[in-house]
Design a protein around this motif. Structure first.
Motif, PDB file in Angstrom:
ATOM      1  N   ASN A 115       0.840  -1.210   0.000  1.00  0.00           N
ATOM      2  CA  ASN A 115       0.000   0.000   0.000  1.00  0.00           C
ATOM      3  C   ASN A 115       0.870   1.253   0.000  1.00  0.00           C
ATOM      4  N   GLU A 117       1.150   3.846  -2.077  1.00  0.00           N
ATOM      5  CA  GLU A 117       0.485   5.123  -2.343  1.00  0.00           C
ATOM      6  C   GLU A 117      -0.312   5.588  -1.122  1.00  0.00           C
ATOM      7  N   ARG A 118      -1.033   4.670  -0.510  1.00  0.00           N
ATOM      8  CA  ARG A 118      -1.815   5.009   0.672  1.00  0.00           C
ATOM      9  C   ARG A 118      -0.916   5.399   1.835  1.00  0.00           C
ATOM     10  N   TYR A 119       0.209   4.692   1.987  1.00  0.00           N
ATOM     11  CA  TYR A 119       1.142   4.991   3.082  1.00  0.00           C
ATOM     12  C   TYR A 119       1.753   6.380   2.914  1.00  0.00           C
ATOM     13  N   ARG A 121       0.618   8.865   1.181  1.00  0.00           N
ATOM     14  CA  ARG A 121      -0.415   9.893   1.333  1.00  0.00           C
ATOM     15  C   ARG A 121      -0.705  10.159   2.805  1.00  0.00           C
ATOM     16  N   SER A 122      -0.768   9.098   3.607  1.00  0.00           N
ATOM     17  CA  SER A 122      -1.027   9.275   5.047  1.00  0.00           C
ATOM     18  C   SER A 122       0.133  10.000   5.720  1.00  0.00           C
TER      19      SER A 122
END
Length: 208
Positions: A115, A117-119, A121-122
């Motif tokens: 993940n 991209e999600r990481y 972004r967070s």
């Protein structure tokens, strides 16, 4: 009289196999007021029981918390990931992750790999929130309002770096807009002073 039993979970802040139960020791016929202080005993699903008697639920809850603390201090659990019996970090057990520190690191690394991209972004969201009080969604909205360009010049983010600089007032902390690296550094060199910027603009125009 048959004792009244009240059960409740302590969320995830307990080792597996633990669940509290409060036993009212005051007979119903002796209760004359809803707020009357009653006597209580406390027990646990694991087999532990403290007969008390405790005057009030707060004291009984404190006794149960002390029992759970001892359960943590004496815990020797098996890791659900590698199966080895070892001391597990209390923080992970409290969060419901009954795995050892090495397996937890491996689990987090696997999640970040799957993940990315999600990481990222967070992580960027946390950075923007901490430094400027805005979120990634706020940043993207501002960028759309600027048509994907610097708020001062027509430079785009892709020409210099992946992201624009978030320009803000150093006195009030208010976010003003998104600037390219050159414009952001330029304002900093002029100490964000409008008079100096106007004087500099007039100076340049005089010699054009």
């Amino acid at each position: 009289m048959e004792a009244a039993i009240y059960t409740a979970h302590m969320a995830t802040r307990k080792p597996p196999g633990h669940k509290r139960a409060f036993e009212c020791l005051t007979p119903a016929e002796e209760v004359t007021h809803p707020r009357q202080q009653r006597m209580w005993a406390v027990s646990c699903k694991c087999g532990w029981r403290d007969p008390g008697p405790y005057a009030g639920l707060v004291a009984a809850q404190d006794a149960y918390r002390a029992h759970i603390q001892r359960a943590y201090d004496e815990r020797v659990l098996s890791c659900r990931r590698c199966g080895e019996v070892k001391e597990l970090p209390r923080r992970l057990v409290q969060q419901g992750h009954h795995i050892c520190a090495d397996c937890e690191k491996e689990r987090q690394d696997d999640w970040r790999t799957k993940n990315q991209e999600r990481y990222h972004r967070s992580q960027r969201n946390a950075t923007l929130k901490k430094k400027y009080g805005i979120t990634v969604d706020d940043y993207e909205r501002m960028l759309a309002e600027q048509d994907g360009c610097c708020a001062i010049c027509p430079s785009t983010a892709l020409e210099e770096s992946k992201f624009f600089h978030v320009d803000h007032c150093h006195a009030t902390g208010r976010v003003r807009g998104l600037l390219c690296n050159a414009c952001n550094r330029g304002l900093g060199q002029f100490a964000d002073d409008p008079d100096r910027l106007r004087t500099a603009a007039a100076y340049i125009e005089r010699y054009q």
